[in-house]
Design an enzyme around this catalytic site. Structure first.
Site, PDB file in Angstrom:
ATOM      1  N   MET A  74       3.222 -10.038  -9.212  1.00  0.00           N
ATOM      2  CA  MET A  74       3.831  -8.736  -9.485  1.00  0.00           C
ATOM      3  C   MET A  74       4.476  -8.090  -8.250  1.00  0.00           C
ATOM      4  O   MET A  74       4.917  -6.946  -8.312  1.00  0.00           O
ATOM      5  CB  MET A  74       2.797  -7.772 -10.072  1.00  0.00           C
ATOM      6  N   CYS A  75       4.538  -8.815  -7.146  1.00  0.00           N
ATOM      7  CA  CYS A  75       5.179  -8.282  -5.938  1.00  0.00           C
ATOM      8  C   CYS A  75       6.693  -8.357  -6.053  1.00  0.00           C
ATOM      9  O   CYS A  75       7.244  -9.355  -6.521  1.00  0.00           O
ATOM     10  CB  CYS A  75       4.738  -9.065  -4.698  1.00  0.00           C
ATOM     11  N   HIS A  76       7.347  -7.315  -5.589  1.00  0.00           N
ATOM     12  CA  HIS A  76       8.808  -7.285  -5.570  1.00  0.00           C
ATOM     13  C   HIS A  76       9.323  -8.039  -4.351  1.00  0.00           C
ATOM     14  O   HIS A  76       8.735  -7.928  -3.269  1.00  0.00           O
ATOM     15  CB  HIS A  76       9.310  -5.837  -5.481  1.00  0.00           C
ATOM     16  N   MET A 112       0.930  -5.939   0.709  1.00  0.00           N
ATOM     17  CA  MET A 112       0.678  -7.328   0.332  1.00  0.00           C
ATOM     18  C   MET A 112       1.311  -8.294   1.325  1.00  0.00           C
ATOM     19  O   MET A 112       0.739  -9.346   1.621  1.00  0.00           O
ATOM     20  CB  MET A 112       1.179  -7.609  -1.091  1.00  0.00           C
ATOM     21  N   GLU A 113       2.463  -7.938   1.852  1.00  0.00           N
ATOM     22  CA  GLU A 113       3.130  -8.800   2.841  1.00  0.00           C
ATOM     23  C   GLU A 113       2.286  -8.897   4.112  1.00  0.00           C
ATOM     24  O   GLU A 113       2.142  -9.984   4.688  1.00  0.00           O
ATOM     25  CB  GLU A 113       4.528  -8.268   3.138  1.00  0.00           C
ATOM     26  N   ASP A 127      -6.056 -25.110   9.640  1.00  0.00           N
ATOM     27  CA  ASP A 127      -5.444 -26.413   9.406  1.00  0.00           C
ATOM     28  C   ASP A 127      -5.228 -27.182  10.701  1.00  0.00           C
ATOM     29  O   ASP A 127      -5.465 -28.386  10.765  1.00  0.00           O
ATOM     30  CB  ASP A 127      -4.108 -26.242   8.671  1.00  0.00           C
TER      31      ASP A 127
END
Length: 160
Positions: A74-76, A112-113, A127
């Site tokens: 749902m992120c733009h 969110m970013e 990793d």
């Protein structure tokens, strides 16, 4: 409670931000990765087989911020004006802290970013060092602060 990501039939929807004002939006997030002394020293002394760990993690964090809308449904998609990454060494705990600040001038925030950037940056460290220490722990990922937008400013109370 009115959930913005559900329509009247309870189907998922992306929030319509078209009527929101363009404002500067800033978010800052952090997280940590704890590892063995051997792994920590290998990173510090650039003795890992996969190359410069911390520099690669910064590049991964920047790339992750830019790709957030591809992974969080749902992120733009946003035009980011800045992604700033800082890695702090915490030798007393054999830990690295990653802090990411993200900026845009837009109609929706960049929390969110910032969180995505921290997560992927820390996973990149994992990793690149897992051949030395598979027991590394990623923790403390959180939003430190955000500004801009209708909901106003936020600052985490327990920020060190």
């Amino acid at each position: 409670m009115n959930l913005t990501h559900l329509d009247k039939q309870n189907n998922p929807q992306m929030v319509d931000v078209s009527n929101k004002d363009l404002t500067e939006r800033i978010a800052r997030a952090r997280g940590e990765i704890k590892m063995s002394k051997e792994a920590f020293l290998a990173v510090i002394n650039q003795k890992t087989k996969k190359g410069p760990v911390l520099q690669t993690a910064i590049i991964a964090a920047i790339m992750a911020a830019k790709k957030t809308s591809d992974l969080i449904p749902m992120c733009h998609p946003l035009f980011l004006t800045s992604v700033d990454c800082k890695i702090n060494e915490m030798p007393e705990k054999y830990t690295f802290e990653l802090i990411v600040s993200v900026k845009t001038k837009g109609q929706t925030g960049v929390e969110m970013e910032a969180l995505m950037a921290v997560s992927i940056g820390l996973l990149t460290i994992y990793d690149m060092v897992k051949a030395i220490d598979k027991a590394m722990e990623i923790s403390q990922i959180c939003l430190l602060e955000k500004s801009g937008g209708k909901s106003g400013d936020y600052k985490r109370n327990d920020e060190a």
